[in-house]
Design a protein around this motif. Structure first.
Motif, PDB file in Angstrom:
ATOM      1  N   VAL A 134       0.889  -1.333   0.069  1.00  0.00           N
ATOM      2  CA  VAL A 134       0.155  -0.049  -0.045  1.00  0.00           C
ATOM      3  C   VAL A 134       0.929   1.078  -0.083  1.00  0.00           C
ATOM      4  O   VAL A 134       1.974   1.113   0.416  1.00  0.00           O
ATOM      5  CB  VAL A 134      -0.969   0.020   1.196  1.00  0.00           C
ATOM      6  CG1 VAL A 134      -2.002  -0.935   0.988  1.00  0.00           C
ATOM      7  CG2 VAL A 134      -0.148  -0.132   2.446  1.00  0.00           C
ATOM      8  N   LYS A 135       0.295   2.381  -0.548  1.00  0.00           N
ATOM      9  CA  LYS A 135       1.057   3.629  -0.416  1.00  0.00           C
ATOM     10  C   LYS A 135       1.036   3.875   0.793  1.00  0.00           C
ATOM     11  O   LYS A 135       0.150   3.899   1.781  1.00  0.00           O
ATOM     12  CB  LYS A 135       0.293   4.497  -1.376  1.00  0.00           C
ATOM     13  CG  LYS A 135       0.496   4.426  -2.805  1.00  0.00           C
ATOM     14  CD  LYS A 135      -0.333   5.617  -3.548  1.00  0.00           C
ATOM     15  CE  LYS A 135      -0.468   5.181  -4.945  1.00  0.00           C
ATOM     16  NZ  LYS A 135      -1.881   5.887  -5.576  1.00  0.00           N
ATOM     17  N   LYS A 136       2.221   4.573   1.338  1.00  0.00           N
ATOM     18  CA  LYS A 136       2.239   4.787   2.816  1.00  0.00           C
ATOM     19  C   LYS A 136       1.159   5.839   3.222  1.00  0.00           C
ATOM     20  O   LYS A 136       1.069   7.065   2.395  1.00  0.00           O
ATOM     21  CB  LYS A 136       3.729   5.643   3.035  1.00  0.00           C
ATOM     22  CG  LYS A 136       4.080   5.553   4.274  1.00  0.00           C
ATOM     23  CD  LYS A 136       5.531   5.955   4.675  1.00  0.00           C
ATOM     24  CE  LYS A 136       5.860   5.992   6.068  1.00  0.00           C
ATOM     25  NZ  LYS A 136       7.164   6.154   6.381  1.00  0.00           N
ATOM     26  N   ILE A 137       0.472   5.503   4.229  1.00  0.00           N
ATOM     27  CA  ILE A 137      -0.541   6.463   4.647  1.00  0.00           C
ATOM     28  C   ILE A 137      -0.383   6.461   6.321  1.00  0.00           C
ATOM     29  O   ILE A 137       0.021   5.844   6.806  1.00  0.00           O
ATOM     30  CB  ILE A 137      -2.002   5.707   4.424  1.00  0.00           C
ATOM     31  CG1 ILE A 137      -2.910   6.657   4.822  1.00  0.00           C
ATOM     32  CG2 ILE A 137      -2.204   4.264   4.876  1.00  0.00           C
ATOM     33  CD1 ILE A 137      -3.278   7.614   3.896  1.00  0.00           C
ATOM     34  N   LYS A 138      -0.485   8.027   6.514  1.00  0.00           N
ATOM     35  CA  LYS A 138      -0.193   8.270   7.818  1.00  0.00           C
ATOM     36  C   LYS A 138      -1.564   8.848   8.667  1.00  0.00           C
ATOM     37  O   LYS A 138      -2.429   9.220   8.179  1.00  0.00           O
ATOM     38  CB  LYS A 138       0.844   9.332   7.920  1.00  0.00           C
ATOM     39  CG  LYS A 138       2.048   8.841   7.579  1.00  0.00           C
ATOM     40  CD  LYS A 138       2.866  10.001   7.609  1.00  0.00           C
ATOM     41  CE  LYS A 138       4.583   9.990   6.951  1.00  0.00           C
ATOM     42  NZ  LYS A 138       5.325  11.051   7.050  1.00  0.00           N
ATOM     43  N   GLY A 139      -1.350   8.916  10.083  1.00  0.00           N
ATOM     44  CA  GLY A 139      -2.630   9.321  10.883  1.00  0.00           C
ATOM     45  C   GLY A 139      -3.682   8.645  11.066  1.00  0.00           C
ATOM     46  O   GLY A 139      -3.787   7.711  10.340  1.00  0.00           O
ATOM     47  N   VAL A 140      -4.620   9.474  11.247  1.00  0.00           N
ATOM     48  CA  VAL A 140      -6.229   8.674  11.636  1.00  0.00           C
ATOM     49  C   VAL A 140      -6.876   9.027  10.450  1.00  0.00           C
ATOM     50  O   VAL A 140      -7.080  10.076   9.817  1.00  0.00           O
ATOM     51  CB  VAL A 140      -6.700   9.405  13.099  1.00  0.00           C
ATOM     52  CG1 VAL A 140      -8.043   8.958  13.188  1.00  0.00           C
ATOM     53  CG2 VAL A 140      -5.820   9.265  14.070  1.00  0.00           C
ATOM     54  N   GLN A 141      -7.537   7.939   9.905  1.00  0.00           N
ATOM     55  CA  GLN A 141      -8.129   8.088   8.566  1.00  0.00           C
ATOM     56  C   GLN A 141      -9.418   7.063   8.455  1.00  0.00           C
ATOM     57  O   GLN A 141      -9.465   6.147   9.484  1.00  0.00           O
ATOM     58  CB  GLN A 141      -7.240   7.343   7.324  1.00  0.00           C
ATOM     59  CG  GLN A 141      -5.849   7.957   7.275  1.00  0.00           C
ATOM     60  CD  GLN A 141      -6.035   9.343   6.686  1.00  0.00           C
ATOM     61  OE1 GLN A 141      -6.895   9.871   6.272  1.00  0.00           O
ATOM     62  NE2 GLN A 141      -4.838  10.245   6.764  1.00  0.00           N
ATOM     63  N   ASP A 142     -10.336   7.457   7.747  1.00  0.00           N
ATOM     64  CA  ASP A 142     -11.466   6.560   7.660  1.00  0.00           C
ATOM     65  C   ASP A 142     -11.075   5.796   6.443  1.00  0.00           C
ATOM     66  O   ASP A 142     -10.779   6.066   5.526  1.00  0.00           O
ATOM     67  CB  ASP A 142     -12.967   7.128   7.433  1.00  0.00           C
ATOM     68  CG  ASP A 142     -13.496   7.847   8.637  1.00  0.00           C
ATOM     69  OD1 ASP A 142     -12.897   7.676   9.708  1.00  0.00           O
ATOM     70  OD2 ASP A 142     -14.345   8.850   8.426  1.00  0.00           O
ATOM     71  N   LEU A 143     -11.122   4.462   6.820  1.00  0.00           N
ATOM     72  CA  LEU A 143     -10.647   3.155   5.866  1.00  0.00           C
ATOM     73  C   LEU A 143     -11.835   2.706   4.985  1.00  0.00           C
ATOM     74  O   LEU A 143     -12.843   2.232   5.783  1.00  0.00           O
ATOM     75  CB  LEU A 143      -9.877   2.149   6.488  1.00  0.00           C
ATOM     76  CG  LEU A 143      -9.206   0.967   5.851  1.00  0.00           C
ATOM     77  CD1 LEU A 143      -8.104   1.534   4.860  1.00  0.00           C
ATOM     78  CD2 LEU A 143      -8.707   0.034   6.817  1.00  0.00           C
ATOM     79  N   TYR A 144     -11.962   2.467   3.833  1.00  0.00           N
ATOM     80  CA  TYR A 144     -12.854   1.730   3.048  1.00  0.00           C
ATOM     81  C   TYR A 144     -12.466   0.654   2.400  1.00  0.00           C
ATOM     82  O   TYR A 144     -11.271   0.767   1.469  1.00  0.00           O
ATOM     83  CB  TYR A 144     -13.546   2.714   1.884  1.00  0.00           C
ATOM     84  CG  TYR A 144     -14.250   3.691   2.778  1.00  0.00           C
ATOM     85  CD1 TYR A 144     -13.885   4.764   3.106  1.00  0.00           C
ATOM     86  CD2 TYR A 144     -15.942   3.561   2.547  1.00  0.00           C
ATOM     87  CE1 TYR A 144     -14.608   5.844   3.768  1.00  0.00           C
ATOM     88  CE2 TYR A 144     -16.692   4.564   3.079  1.00  0.00           C
ATOM     89  CZ  TYR A 144     -16.097   5.579   3.820  1.00  0.00           C
ATOM     90  OH  TYR A 144     -16.759   6.702   4.212  1.00  0.00           O
ATOM     91  N   PHE A 145     -12.861  -0.621   2.432  1.00  0.00           N
ATOM     92  CA  PHE A 145     -12.367  -1.856   1.348  1.00  0.00           C
ATOM     93  C   PHE A 145     -13.814  -1.784   0.565  1.00  0.00           C
ATOM     94  O   PHE A 145     -14.854  -2.105   0.926  1.00  0.00           O
ATOM     95  CB  PHE A 145     -12.518  -3.010   2.274  1.00  0.00           C
ATOM     96  CG  PHE A 145     -11.288  -3.245   3.258  1.00  0.00           C
ATOM     97  CD1 PHE A 145      -9.962  -2.743   2.981  1.00  0.00           C
ATOM     98  CD2 PHE A 145     -11.844  -3.363   4.658  1.00  0.00           C
ATOM     99  CE1 PHE A 145      -9.030  -2.854   4.069  1.00  0.00           C
ATOM    100  CE2 PHE A 145     -10.399  -3.514   5.582  1.00  0.00           C
ATOM    101  CZ  PHE A 145      -9.313  -3.155   5.130  1.00  0.00           C
TER     102      PHE A 145
END
Ligand code: FUB
Length: 434
Positions: free
Chosen positions: A405-416
């Motif tokens: 995965v592309k580097k993703i930081k911090g607090v995020q809402d994630l979707y599959f």
């Protein structure tokens, strides 16, 4: 098209009903070890069914009040050999190291409704019938209707005395014995106005609160008292009649410094009085300790009280919102996400990626090729990776897969977001990042 966009926008903000993978009703809450558990009956009527078909109770839990994990059907009517059906309202409480799950069911020999109790060492079971017979049966009080003895609520006061309230039409109560599975003394009646069913007894700041639903179509009302056995002063309404459902059934609990009102309505697609769904509203007590009149919302809990750690195994049936898919139960009591078709998705809120993830790992079963699009911020949000799924040999043949995965930081809402051809694409048991 405009309507579709409005629909998608609404659902992207939606948090109610909190479970989209099953119909859930008659909620009771329990806070234990920094986790908020709900115990619900499952509405299993056929889509055209016009009466309750309820055979099991399920447990869901959350540490943040926005992402809910399905623990599966942890108690069934068949666990009570003396019961003939009807997994109606229940409540699980913790007392002296044990979890007691009080339930309403129909009684095989005596007819009518009855109250039983199952016990466990853990909030998620395994639970077993604690008594081998009912605590309350319909012949113990004069008959008023067909559902006299339903909807138990149990409260243990600071002095260790446990009280059980229950009833339909009339609100009854007894003092439970120390064994928590029998009672002493006469069955008493509480004089509370507008009582229908669904009593919920609790103590807030030294005062006793008894909330309950009125007769159908139900509102939620409440009384307070300086004693757990009354006399009760009527204090007002907490909830008006809910959408698309004549019954209402509430629980009120504080968790991590906030108050939550939990109830059901009929707002999930296909929903009605026999296909109900649990919702949650956050609220504040008034300064004088009274409970305000609450409104039902689609947004539900707006602010999470914690973040989700994606670097630990996360059960795939942990979600803030989903569309299309369902939750399936394996033979060992495990739960996994199933019924996944092209375009279905899962949303997980407040995922704390910290300094950044590089890889996605999932445990899946599949009989065809598909993609899991890993997106941030929305169903159409930025793609940070696409996990390619190949056949594992069948929807019951499990295997671990991974993708960069592309580097993703911090607090995020994630979707599959699941993409593929015709038919069921895959099952997912768990996932994590690393
Ligand atoms: O779910 C069956 C019955 O409907 C419950 O026992 C009541 O509380 C009402 O919600």
């Amino acid at each position: 098209m405009v309507l579709l966009l409005v629909g998608l926008l609404c659902n992207s903000q939606a948090q109610n009903p909190i479970v989209q993978t099953n119909y859930t009703a008659d909620v009771a809450s329990l806070v234990y070890n920094n986790r908020f558990y709900i115990y619900v009956g499952r509405d299993q009527a056929s889509p055209t069914g016009r009466w309750f078909n309820m055979r099991e109770w399920r447990i869901y839990s959350s540490t943040d009040m926005v992402n809910w994990t399905d623990h599966g059907p942890k108690l069934k009517v068949t666990d009570f050999k003396w019961a003939s059906g009807d997994a109606w309202a229940s409540q699980c409480i913790y007392h002296k190291g044990k979890f007691y799950w009080y339930v309403s069911v129909s009684h095989k020999e005596k007819g009518g409704k009855a109250i039983g109790v199952a016990v466990s060492d853990s909030p998620t079971g395994p639970f077993v019938d604690a008594k081998g017979s009912a605590i309350i049966t319909t012949d113990m009080t004069p008959k008023q209707g067909d559902f006299d003895d339903i909807d138990p609520t149990v409260f243990v006061d600071d002095d260790g005395q446990a009280y059980m309230y229950w009833g339909n039409g009339k609100c009854k109560y007894v003092k439970l014995n120390e064994d928590m599975i029998s009672f002493s003394g006469e069955i008493q009646y509480a004089n509370v106005p507008k009582f229908g069913e669904a009593p919920w007894l609790q103590k807030i700041n030294g005062k006793y609160y008894l909330s309950y639903s009125s007769s159908s179509p139900s509102t939620i009302e409440y009384c307070t008292s300086s004693s757990p056995v009354g006399p009760w002063d009527y204090r007002g309404r907490i909830l008006n009649i809910v959408e698309n459902c004549p019954t209402s059934h509430q629980a009120i609990t504080d968790f991590k410094g906030k108050w939550y009102f939990v109830y059901h309505n009929g707002t999930l697609p296909g929903g009605n009085g026999f296909h109900r769904s649990v919702c949650i509203e956050e609220f504040s007590l008034n300064p004088d300790g009274t409970i305000p009149l609450l409104s039902t919302t689609k947004e539900g809990v707006k602010t999470s009280v914690g973040n989700l750690n994606p670097y630990e195994r996360v059960e795939a049936e942990t979600m803030a919102w989903s569309e299309g898919l369902t939750a399936a139960d394996d033979q060992n009591g495990g739960v996994y996400v199933s019924g996944i078709n092209n375009g279905d998705y899962i949303k997980i809120r407040n995922v704390d990626f910290g300094k950044g993830a590089k890889q996605f790992i999932a445990y899946v079963a599949s009989s065809s090729k598909s993609d899991i699009e890993i997106r941030i911020g929305g169903v159409d949000g930025k793609i940070i990776g696409i996990c390619k799924v190949n056949s594992t040999g069948g929807l019951d043949k499990w295997s671990t897969i991974n993708s960069k995965v592309k580097k993703i930081k911090g607090v995020q809402d994630l979707y599959f977001v699941f993409k593929g051809g015709e038919g069921e694409l895959l099952n997912i048991d768990w996932w994590r990042f690393q």
